[in-house]
Scaffold this motif. Structure first.
Motif, PDB file in Angstrom:
ATOM      1  N   GLU A 112       9.706 -16.368   5.124  1.00 20.64           N
ATOM      2  CA  GLU A 112      11.132 -16.646   5.301  1.00 20.64           C
ATOM      3  C   GLU A 112      11.678 -15.903   6.517  1.00 20.64           C
ATOM      4  OE1 GLU A 112      15.218 -16.048   2.716  1.00 20.64           O
ATOM      5  OE2 GLU A 112      13.311 -16.257   1.644  1.00 20.64           O
ATOM      6  N   ARG A 113      11.253 -14.651   6.696  1.00 19.95           N
ATOM      7  CA  ARG A 113      11.676 -13.861   7.859  1.00 19.95           C
ATOM      8  C   ARG A 113      11.215 -14.509   9.156  1.00 19.95           C
ATOM      9  NH1 ARG A 113       8.224  -8.856   8.691  1.00 19.95           N
ATOM     10  NH2 ARG A 113       6.908 -10.585   9.290  1.00 19.95           N
ATOM     11  N   ASP A 114       9.970 -14.969   9.188  1.00 22.84           N
ATOM     12  CA  ASP A 114       9.432 -15.607  10.389  1.00 22.84           C
ATOM     13  C   ASP A 114      10.195 -16.885  10.730  1.00 22.84           C
ATOM     14  OD1 ASP A 114       7.597 -13.556  10.520  1.00 22.84           O
ATOM     15  OD2 ASP A 114       5.952 -14.723   9.639  1.00 22.84           O
ATOM     16  N   HIS A 115      10.556 -17.655   9.716  1.00 23.33           N
ATOM     17  CA  HIS A 115      11.340 -18.879   9.949  1.00 23.33           C
ATOM     18  C   HIS A 115      12.729 -18.532  10.486  1.00 23.33           C
ATOM     19  CE1 HIS A 115       8.794 -22.064   8.044  1.00 23.33           C
ATOM     20  NE2 HIS A 115       8.217 -20.988   7.543  1.00 23.33           N
ATOM     21  N   HIS A 154       4.024  -9.302  -6.920  1.00 25.50           N
ATOM     22  CA  HIS A 154       4.628  -8.638  -5.769  1.00 25.50           C
ATOM     23  C   HIS A 154       4.015  -9.120  -4.455  1.00 25.50           C
ATOM     24  CE1 HIS A 154       5.731  -5.500  -8.855  1.00 25.50           C
ATOM     25  NE2 HIS A 154       6.898  -5.862  -8.343  1.00 25.50           N
ATOM     26  N   LYS A 155       2.719  -9.293  -4.448  1.00 23.84           N
ATOM     27  CA  LYS A 155       2.058  -9.783  -3.234  1.00 23.84           C
ATOM     28  C   LYS A 155       2.593 -11.152  -2.837  1.00 23.84           C
ATOM     29  CE  LYS A 155      -2.383  -7.418  -3.556  1.00 23.84           C
ATOM     30  NZ  LYS A 155      -3.832  -7.594  -3.712  1.00 23.84           N
ATOM     31  N   GLY A 156       2.754 -12.037  -3.815  1.00 24.03           N
ATOM     32  CA  GLY A 156       3.265 -13.375  -3.538  1.00 24.03           C
ATOM     33  C   GLY A 156       4.705 -13.337  -3.038  1.00 24.03           C
ATOM     34  N   ARG A 157       5.507 -12.475  -3.643  1.00 24.69           N
ATOM     35  CA  ARG A 157       6.908 -12.364  -3.229  1.00 24.69           C
ATOM     36  C   ARG A 157       7.014 -11.794  -1.822  1.00 24.69           C
ATOM     37  NH1 ARG A 157      11.500 -14.358  -2.706  1.00 24.69           N
ATOM     38  NH2 ARG A 157      13.254 -12.946  -2.853  1.00 24.69           N
ATOM     39  N   VAL A 158       6.208 -10.778  -1.512  1.00 27.98           N
ATOM     40  CA  VAL A 158       6.209 -10.194  -0.165  1.00 27.98           C
ATOM     41  C   VAL A 158       5.771 -11.233   0.859  1.00 27.98           C
ATOM     42  CG1 VAL A 158       5.094  -8.483   1.332  1.00 27.98           C
ATOM     43  CG2 VAL A 158       5.932  -7.802  -0.925  1.00 27.98           C
ATOM     44  N   ALA A 159       4.757 -11.999   0.547  1.00 31.10           N
ATOM     45  CA  ALA A 159       4.284 -13.040   1.461  1.00 31.10           C
ATOM     46  C   ALA A 159       5.374 -14.090   1.676  1.00 31.10           C
ATOM     47  CB  ALA A 159       3.014 -13.686   0.915  1.00 31.10           C
ATOM     48  N   MET A 178       6.515   0.896  -8.085  1.00 34.22           N
ATOM     49  CA  MET A 178       6.158  -0.477  -7.782  1.00 34.22           C
ATOM     50  C   MET A 178       4.652  -0.531  -7.532  1.00 34.22           C
ATOM     51  SD  MET A 178       7.820  -2.683  -4.786  1.00 34.22           S
ATOM     52  CE  MET A 178       7.907  -4.389  -4.878  1.00 34.22           C
ATOM     53  N   ASP A 179       4.015  -1.435  -8.163  1.00 35.43           N
ATOM     54  CA  ASP A 179       2.563  -1.581  -8.046  1.00 35.43           C
ATOM     55  C   ASP A 179       2.264  -2.665  -7.009  1.00 35.43           C
ATOM     56  OD1 ASP A 179      -0.124  -1.596  -8.353  1.00 35.43           O
ATOM     57  OD2 ASP A 179      -0.128  -2.554 -10.328  1.00 35.43           O
ATOM     58  N   PHE A 180       1.788  -2.251  -5.826  1.00 35.57           N
ATOM     59  CA  PHE A 180       1.524  -3.196  -4.742  1.00 35.57           C
ATOM     60  C   PHE A 180       0.272  -4.037  -4.981  1.00 35.57           C
ATOM     61  CE2 PHE A 180       4.284  -0.109  -2.611  1.00 35.57           C
ATOM     62  CZ  PHE A 180       5.222  -0.979  -2.076  1.00 35.57           C
ATOM     63  N   SER A 181      -0.502  -3.688  -5.988  1.00 34.41           N
ATOM     64  CA  SER A 181      -1.683  -4.503  -6.289  1.00 34.41           C
ATOM     65  C   SER A 181      -1.328  -5.667  -7.214  1.00 34.41           C
ATOM     66  CB  SER A 181      -2.779  -3.645  -6.923  1.00 34.41           C
ATOM     67  OG  SER A 181      -2.331  -3.116  -8.161  1.00 34.41           O
ATOM     68  N   ASP A 182      -0.103  -5.682  -7.701  1.00 29.39           N
ATOM     69  CA  ASP A 182       0.354  -6.752  -8.591  1.00 29.39           C
ATOM     70  C   ASP A 182       0.461  -8.050  -7.805  1.00 29.39           C
ATOM     71  OD1 ASP A 182       1.477  -8.345 -10.512  1.00 29.39           O
ATOM     72  OD2 ASP A 182       3.359  -7.215 -10.662  1.00 29.39           O
ATOM     73  N   GLU A 183      -0.120  -9.113  -8.312  1.00 30.33           N
ATOM     74  CA  GLU A 183      -0.135 -10.418  -7.634  1.00 30.33           C
ATOM     75  C   GLU A 183       1.274 -10.987  -7.468  1.00 30.33           C
ATOM     76  OE1 GLU A 183      -2.658 -11.951  -6.092  1.00 30.33           O
ATOM     77  OE2 GLU A 183      -3.793 -10.144  -6.565  1.00 30.33           O
TER      78      GLU A 183
END
Length: 74
Positions: A18-21, A8-13, A1-6
């Motif tokens: 969602e977790r915080d909510h 993936h970054k958007g999905r993680v964010a 998995m490439d963590f520099s991929d935009e």
């Protein structure tokens, strides 16, 4: 998995948001299950009035039951 991929970054964010909510919803639900007890002057007056009536008008065994927790009997 490439963590520099935009993507993936958007999905993680999005997942973190969602977790915080969800966490806020859980905290709110638990707060509703543990309402704070508020002793007000009105509640104290109401309790005192009820106890005076019970002690003054109840049969003798009931009067003893009401007074026993308050008066230390040796």
């Amino acid at each position: 998995m490439d963590f520099s991929d935009e993507t993936h970054k958007g999905r993680v964010a999005a997942l973190k948001t969602e977790r915080d909510h969800a966490q806020a919803d859980v905290e709110r639900a638990f707060a509703e299950l543990r309402p704070e007890t508020r002793i007000t002057e009105e509640k104290i007056d109401s309790f005192a009035r009820l106890m005076r009536e019970n002690v003054a008008q109840s049969p003798t065994p009931s009067r003893r039951s009401y007074l026993r927790p308050v008066i230390a009997v040796e």
